[in-house]
Design an enzyme around this catalytic site. Structure first.
Site, PDB file in Angstrom:
ATOM      1  N   GLU A  94       0.745  -1.218   0.043  1.00  0.00           N
ATOM      2  CA  GLU A  94       0.074  -0.090   0.170  1.00  0.00           C
ATOM      3  C   GLU A  94       1.015   1.205   0.067  1.00  0.00           C
ATOM      4  O   GLU A  94       1.803   1.192   0.665  1.00  0.00           O
ATOM      5  CB  GLU A  94      -0.943   0.049   1.027  1.00  0.00           C
ATOM      6  CG  GLU A  94      -1.925  -1.328   0.957  1.00  0.00           C
ATOM      7  CD  GLU A  94      -2.911  -1.270   2.125  1.00  0.00           C
ATOM      8  OE1 GLU A  94      -4.028  -1.846   1.775  1.00  0.00           O
ATOM      9  OE2 GLU A  94      -2.636  -0.470   3.211  1.00  0.00           O
ATOM     10  N   CYS A 107       3.231   8.541   1.307  1.00  0.00           N
ATOM     11  CA  CYS A 107       3.720   7.568   2.189  1.00  0.00           C
ATOM     12  C   CYS A 107       4.333   6.161   1.283  1.00  0.00           C
ATOM     13  O   CYS A 107       3.350   5.573   0.973  1.00  0.00           O
ATOM     14  CB  CYS A 107       2.856   7.264   3.367  1.00  0.00           C
ATOM     15  SG  CYS A 107       3.417   6.206   4.603  1.00  0.00           S
ATOM     16  N   CYS A 114       6.590  -6.876   7.183  1.00  0.00           N
ATOM     17  CA  CYS A 114       7.534  -6.371   8.017  1.00  0.00           C
ATOM     18  C   CYS A 114       8.081  -7.394   8.834  1.00  0.00           C
ATOM     19  O   CYS A 114       7.011  -8.140   9.489  1.00  0.00           O
ATOM     20  CB  CYS A 114       7.479  -5.087   8.725  1.00  0.00           C
ATOM     21  SG  CYS A 114       8.652  -4.326   9.682  1.00  0.00           S
ATOM     22  N   CYS A 118       6.823  -4.900  15.828  1.00  0.00           N
ATOM     23  CA  CYS A 118       6.367  -3.880  16.674  1.00  0.00           C
ATOM     24  C   CYS A 118       4.886  -4.185  17.213  1.00  0.00           C
ATOM     25  O   CYS A 118       4.043  -4.555  16.205  1.00  0.00           O
ATOM     26  CB  CYS A 118       6.532  -2.396  15.964  1.00  0.00           C
ATOM     27  SG  CYS A 118       8.177  -1.941  15.635  1.00  0.00           S
ATOM     28  N   CYS A 121       1.587  -2.218  15.484  1.00  0.00           N
ATOM     29  CA  CYS A 121       1.573  -1.913  13.966  1.00  0.00           C
ATOM     30  C   CYS A 121       0.997  -3.090  13.244  1.00  0.00           C
ATOM     31  O   CYS A 121       1.088  -4.544  13.533  1.00  0.00           O
ATOM     32  CB  CYS A 121       2.905  -1.840  13.591  1.00  0.00           C
ATOM     33  SG  CYS A 121       3.140  -1.383  11.906  1.00  0.00           S
ATOM     34  N   SER A 199      12.099   6.734   7.713  1.00  0.00           N
ATOM     35  CA  SER A 199      11.664   6.310   8.973  1.00  0.00           C
ATOM     36  C   SER A 199      12.234   5.234   9.819  1.00  0.00           C
ATOM     37  O   SER A 199      11.898   4.215   8.707  1.00  0.00           O
ATOM     38  CB  SER A 199      10.157   6.727   9.141  1.00  0.00           C
ATOM     39  OG  SER A 199       9.648   6.342  10.568  1.00  0.00           O
ATOM     40  N   SER A 221      11.502   5.819  14.970  1.00  0.00           N
ATOM     41  CA  SER A 221      10.061   5.683  15.829  1.00  0.00           C
ATOM     42  C   SER A 221      10.478   5.288  17.113  1.00  0.00           C
ATOM     43  O   SER A 221      10.913   4.096  17.694  1.00  0.00           O
ATOM     44  CB  SER A 221       9.651   4.328  14.888  1.00  0.00           C
ATOM     45  OG  SER A 221       8.963   4.745  13.719  1.00  0.00           O
ATOM     46  N   LEU A 222      10.143   6.243  17.909  1.00  0.00           N
ATOM     47  CA  LEU A 222      10.831   5.913  19.548  1.00  0.00           C
ATOM     48  C   LEU A 222       9.729   5.229  20.492  1.00  0.00           C
ATOM     49  O   LEU A 222       9.825   4.132  20.782  1.00  0.00           O
ATOM     50  CB  LEU A 222      11.094   7.154  19.936  1.00  0.00           C
ATOM     51  CG  LEU A 222      12.024   7.337  21.312  1.00  0.00           C
ATOM     52  CD1 LEU A 222      13.171   6.420  21.287  1.00  0.00           C
ATOM     53  CD2 LEU A 222      12.294   8.497  21.898  1.00  0.00           C
ATOM     54  N   HIS A 223       8.459   5.855  20.456  1.00  0.00           N
ATOM     55  CA  HIS A 223       7.408   5.276  21.162  1.00  0.00           C
ATOM     56  C   HIS A 223       7.437   5.205  22.563  1.00  0.00           C
ATOM     57  O   HIS A 223       6.397   4.833  23.328  1.00  0.00           O
ATOM     58  CB  HIS A 223       7.030   4.011  20.570  1.00  0.00           C
ATOM     59  CG  HIS A 223       6.797   4.067  19.099  1.00  0.00           C
ATOM     60  ND1 HIS A 223       5.935   5.168  18.253  1.00  0.00           N
ATOM     61  CD2 HIS A 223       7.138   3.512  17.897  1.00  0.00           C
ATOM     62  CE1 HIS A 223       6.033   4.922  17.123  1.00  0.00           C
ATOM     63  NE2 HIS A 223       7.014   4.182  16.837  1.00  0.00           N
ATOM     64  N   ASN A 298      -3.600   4.262  15.817  1.00  0.00           N
ATOM     65  CA  ASN A 298      -4.707   3.855  15.153  1.00  0.00           C
ATOM     66  C   ASN A 298      -5.136   2.244  15.241  1.00  0.00           C
ATOM     67  O   ASN A 298      -4.228   1.572  15.127  1.00  0.00           O
ATOM     68  CB  ASN A 298      -4.428   4.071  13.592  1.00  0.00           C
ATOM     69  CG  ASN A 298      -4.198   5.479  13.288  1.00  0.00           C
ATOM     70  OD1 ASN A 298      -5.112   6.386  13.620  1.00  0.00           O
ATOM     71  ND2 ASN A 298      -3.276   5.891  12.723  1.00  0.00           N
ATOM     72  N   CYS A 341      -1.517   5.752   9.585  1.00  0.00           N
ATOM     73  CA  CYS A 341      -0.062   5.050  10.141  1.00  0.00           C
ATOM     74  C   CYS A 341      -0.617   4.059  10.805  1.00  0.00           C
ATOM     75  O   CYS A 341      -1.540   3.742  11.756  1.00  0.00           O
ATOM     76  CB  CYS A 341       0.470   6.028  11.300  1.00  0.00           C
ATOM     77  SG  CYS A 341       0.799   7.515  10.636  1.00  0.00           S
TER      78      CYS A 341
HETATM   79  N1  SAH Z   1       9.683   0.534  10.040  1.00  0.00           N
HETATM   80  C1  SAH Z   1       9.889   1.934  10.007  1.00  0.00           C
HETATM   81  C2  SAH Z   1       8.944   2.491   8.916  1.00  0.00           C
HETATM   82  C3  SAH Z   1       7.257   2.265   9.180  1.00  0.00           C
HETATM   83  S1  SAH Z   1       6.731   3.908   9.486  1.00  0.00           S
HETATM   84  C4  SAH Z   1       9.595   2.645  11.295  1.00  0.00           C
HETATM   85  O1  SAH Z   1       9.167   1.930  12.216  1.00  0.00           O
HETATM   86  O2  SAH Z   1       9.568   3.618  11.554  1.00  0.00           O
HETATM   87  C5  SAH Z   1       5.280   3.748  10.390  1.00  0.00           C
HETATM   88  C6  SAH Z   1       4.876   4.836  11.395  1.00  0.00           C
HETATM   89  O3  SAH Z   1       3.747   4.589  11.939  1.00  0.00           O
HETATM   90  C7  SAH Z   1       5.973   4.461  12.605  1.00  0.00           C
HETATM   91  O4  SAH Z   1       6.192   5.557  13.300  1.00  0.00           O
HETATM   92  C8  SAH Z   1       5.099   3.456  13.335  1.00  0.00           C
HETATM   93  O5  SAH Z   1       5.584   3.602  14.600  1.00  0.00           O
HETATM   94  C9  SAH Z   1       3.789   4.351  13.304  1.00  0.00           C
HETATM   95  N2  SAH Z   1       2.790   3.293  13.660  1.00  0.00           N
HETATM   96  C10 SAH Z   1       2.841   1.861  13.729  1.00  0.00           C
HETATM   97  N3  SAH Z   1       1.580   1.388  13.937  1.00  0.00           N
HETATM   98  C11 SAH Z   1       0.860   2.540  14.345  1.00  0.00           C
HETATM   99  C12 SAH Z   1      -0.648   2.410  14.748  1.00  0.00           C
HETATM  100  N4  SAH Z   1      -1.531   1.408  14.822  1.00  0.00           N
HETATM  101  N5  SAH Z   1      -1.000   3.634  15.110  1.00  0.00           N
HETATM  102  C13 SAH Z   1      -0.521   4.920  14.886  1.00  0.00           C
HETATM  103  N6  SAH Z   1       1.007   4.951  14.367  1.00  0.00           N
HETATM  104  C14 SAH Z   1       1.574   3.534  14.147  1.00  0.00           C
END
Ligand code: SAH
Length: 370
Positions: A94, A107, A114, A118, A121, A199, A221-223, A298, A341
């Site tokens: 996508e 995007c 992947c 994570c 995701c 990213s 992507s820190l989180h 999301n 996202c």
């Molecule tokens: N693998 C790379 C590129 C993917 S970026 C990375 O991790 O950065 C996708 C972005 O969306 C990342 O910041 C990820 O953490 C965020 N993301 C993933 N799942 C999500 C969700 N359910 N809701 C909001 N953001 C999310």
């Protein structure tokens, strides 16, 4: 037998020039063909009128220009546009276009599925199948640009690309870097370096390699502000803990004056959205020239996480802003078409067989780069 013709979407300017040189042609011919491909969206050599007839015939025998196939596309009520692109018989990925005033961000995905797993995701739930080729990565930009129309550079709708779709771009390094070079090439899409963002979930050695080989904006992507919590959310943190990750970000920023690193932080109710987390995050952000991007979580089918309350997100942002940490809240876009996202899934068939292969390639890449 597979088609021996080279898909020219797989070559950047230098690669295309080399390809033409091997065919006994001058480099400027490569430049002409690039303009036809990226500025005029022409994929048939027969239509390239300033390329001599003899060369066109020769090209037809050895080369082709094949974009990804649009399986289906959908437009959200907020203008967000999503494409499902077929990459081969079994797989689809996508790509999402997000218009926002004068800015239009695409995007782009880097892998089919992947393997980083994570926890929050949806791409992770489908596992990893394979890396996308350069042609498949740049082809996403090409399909979107064609849809958005051929307009002069200053009026164009596609102004930014973020490698934030499916996959971990730093685990598909060469193809991603080559595709990003076409995005930034004047003969390609002509985007400024800072308008192309990669990213990553935090592959430390590959961040250093990116710093050596390319010049794009970096998002991480820190989180979570502590290793304990981050390891639960982003398992890669076990291998590359926060302190090492931030050191790599500092090195990246040091080589690029006036650059800051964007830290993405997905806000999950009761998980990482408490004032205490914000205060811990401030300490980390002091060390790096940074911006924080708060992303409301999301939801997707089967997830155990929930989106933080709006009030919690605002309170979190305020704590950061009061400490002079530049912090934005990312508006949720395209969620009515599952284009937000972390909602990208595509279609990944045959994924389990590839998991072992992926683990091996991860270990290989990481030790290669170390
Ligand atoms: N693998 C790379 C590129 C993917 S970026 C990375 O991790 O950065 C996708 C972005 O969306 C990342 O910041 C990820 O953490 C965020 N993301 C993933 N799942 C999500 C969700 N359910 N809701 C909001 N953001 C999310």
């Amino acid at each position: 037998m597979s088609d021996p013709r080279t898909n020219l979407f797989g070559l950047d300017r230098q690669g295309l020039r080399d390809f033409f040189a091997q065919a006994g042609e001058k480099p400027y011919r490569a430049d002409q063909v690039m303009k036809w491909m990226y500025h005029r969206h022409v994929t048939e050599f027969a239509l390239m009128t300033d390329v001599g007839k003899a060369l066109r015939t020769k090209l037809e025998a050895v080369a082709e220009i094949v974009p990804p196939n649009v399986v289906f596309e959908k437009q959200s009520s907020d203008g967000t546009h999503k494409w499902l692109l077929g990459m081969d018989g079994a797989n689809a990925i996508e790509t999402v276009f997000i218009p926002d005033g004068t800015r239009g961000t695409l995007c782009v995905s880097s892998q089919v599925g992947c393997g980083l797993n994570c926890q929050f995701c949806s791409t992770a739930t489908q596992g990893f199948n394979r890396n996308l080729s350069t042609a498949e990565i740049i082809g996403q930009v090409w399909v979107a640009a064609r849809h958005l129309g051929n307009v002069p550079h200053h009026q164009r709708k596609l102004t930014n690309v973020v490698m934030m779709g499916m996959g971990e771009p730093l685990l598909n390094f060469d193809n991603v870097v080559r595709a990003m070079s076409i995005m930034r090439d004047d003969l390609g899409f002509g985007l400024a370096n800072k308008r192309v963002t990669l990213s990553t979930a935090g592959l430390v050695p590959m961040i250093d390699r990116l710093s050596d080989e390319s010049d794009v904006s970096l998002a991480v992507s820190l989180h979570a502000p502590t290793d304990e919590l981050r390891t639960q959310l982003v398992p890669l943190n076990k291998k590359y803990p926060i302190a090492e990750l931030l050191e790599a970000c500092i090195r990246y920023a040091q080589r690029r004056p006036r650059t800051s690193i964007t830290f993405e932080y997905t806000m999950m109710k009761g998980v990482n959205d408490q004032p205490e987390h914000a205060r811990q995050l401030i300490k980390l952000m002091r060390k790096v020239p940074s911006k924080v991007n708060l992303i409301p979580f999301n939801p997707f089918t089967g997830t155990r996480f929930e989106r933080s309350e709006e009030s919690a997100i605002r309170a979190f942002q305020k704590i950061l802003l009061d400490a002079n940490v530049l912090t934005m809240v990312r508006r949720t876009r395209g969620d009515d078409i599952d284009a937000a996202c972390g909602q990208l899934k595509g279609q990944v068939l045959d994924r389990t067989r590839r998991q072992a292969e992926f683990r091996r390639s991860l270990d290989g890449k990481v030790s290669d780069a170390a």
